[in-house]
Design an enzyme around this catalytic site. Structure first.
Site, PDB file in Angstrom:
ATOM      1  N   SER A  36       8.202  -0.754  -3.080  1.00  0.00           N
ATOM      2  CA  SER A  36       7.082  -1.420  -3.378  1.00  0.00           C
ATOM      3  C   SER A  36       7.027  -0.908  -5.006  1.00  0.00           C
ATOM      4  O   SER A  36       6.336  -1.971  -5.721  1.00  0.00           O
ATOM      5  CB  SER A  36       5.886  -1.404  -2.748  1.00  0.00           C
ATOM      6  OG  SER A  36       5.361   0.281  -2.909  1.00  0.00           O
ATOM      7  N   LYS A 101       0.817   3.490  -5.985  1.00  0.00           N
ATOM      8  CA  LYS A 101       0.627   2.294  -6.645  1.00  0.00           C
ATOM      9  C   LYS A 101       0.357   2.303  -8.256  1.00  0.00           C
ATOM     10  O   LYS A 101       0.168   3.626  -8.640  1.00  0.00           O
ATOM     11  CB  LYS A 101      -0.343   1.429  -6.241  1.00  0.00           C
ATOM     12  CG  LYS A 101      -0.130   1.273  -4.632  1.00  0.00           C
ATOM     13  CD  LYS A 101       1.041   0.311  -4.312  1.00  0.00           C
ATOM     14  CE  LYS A 101       1.130   0.078  -2.820  1.00  0.00           C
ATOM     15  NZ  LYS A 101       2.212  -0.965  -2.574  1.00  0.00           N
TER      16      LYS A 101
END
Length: 251
Positions: A36, A101
């Site tokens: 990701s 993230k």
């Protein structure tokens, strides 16, 4: 003999307390399990993150402390707001392990995706194509994507320039409504935009992330344990596993 044993026991106890304190309040080591955050962080990367960067909450230690343990209004000590563009470690509610993230939106910001392009506070964010990028997913399949450099405005007036990947500009999360980041929360996204469960997807996926669950800022990649999906994977000649140091100490 007994005195020597006691001295060794005391040394081990002090050493253990120092190690635990260092991990709880200074730096932590984390592992990247998914694609990701490609191309910034690759699967198998072990990176070091600063736990002091945003202050301390009950989620900062390896073991989450009881609710109300830190008696401040925001549940943090020495609180500092992240900057847009920071790569952060978070402990999502109900998740068994920490995630990593990138901070896209701060409290009060509006965030939207329009045909794959980021729109922040009503402004279309510049991006520049840098070429094709291929990677293997967790099923061993080769994925063909396009790499861009995105110019995210940081809170200090500078530009947080970073790479993102797009498989297409019309994916399931490439056209969204307008998200307004509530007080005490941040909006996080993965750099691999079409392969990231992030704040575009409401809880229980991720949604807006409370600031007390943001526990550290990524500093640098220490080393990489890389698993090869196929013998043709040229990043791993001569075996299924390799330890790569080419990405070492890269911010």
């Amino acid at each position: 003999m007994r005195r020597a044993v006691l001295e060794w026991g005391r040394f081990i106890l002090i050493w253990g307390v120092c190690v635990l304190s260092f991990r709880a309040f200074a730096f932590g080591s984390y592992y990247v399990p998914s694609e990701s955050m490609l191309p910034t962080l690759a699967v198998g990367d072990h990176f070091i993150a600063a736990k002091y960067a945003y202050g301390y909450s009950r989620h900062s230690p390896d073991i989450t402390l009881p609710e109300g343990f830190i008696p401040t209004a925001d549940g943090r000590l020495l609180s500092h707001l992240p900057q847009r563009g920071d790569i952060v470690v978070l402990k999502p509610e109900g998740a068994p392990e920490a995630l990593v993230k990138r901070v896209i939106g701060l409290p009060g910001d509006t965030v939207q995706l329009a045909h794959g392009r980021l729109v922040l506070n009503g402004q279309l964010i510049d991006r520049h194509e840098t070429g094709a990028y291929d990677y293997r997913d967790d099923h061993g399949r080769t994925v063909h994507v396009t790499e861009y450099v995105e110019d995210l405005p940081a809170t200090d007036g500078t530009v947080a320039r970073h790479a993102v990947l797009q498989r297409s500009d019309e994916g399931p999360a490439d056209n969204t409504g307008v998200y307004t980041v509530p007080a005490g929360h941040v909006f996080l996204m993965g750099d691999n935009r079409d392969n990231s469960q992030d704040s575009r997807f409401p809880y229980p996926d991720l949604g807006f992330v409370p600031l007390d669950r943001v526990i550290a800022r990524a500093q640098f990649t220490a080393y990489t344990n890389h698993f090869c999906k196929a013998e043709s994977d040229l990043t791993c000649p001569g075996g299924d596993w390799s330890t790569r140091f080419g990405r070492s100490l890269k911010p």
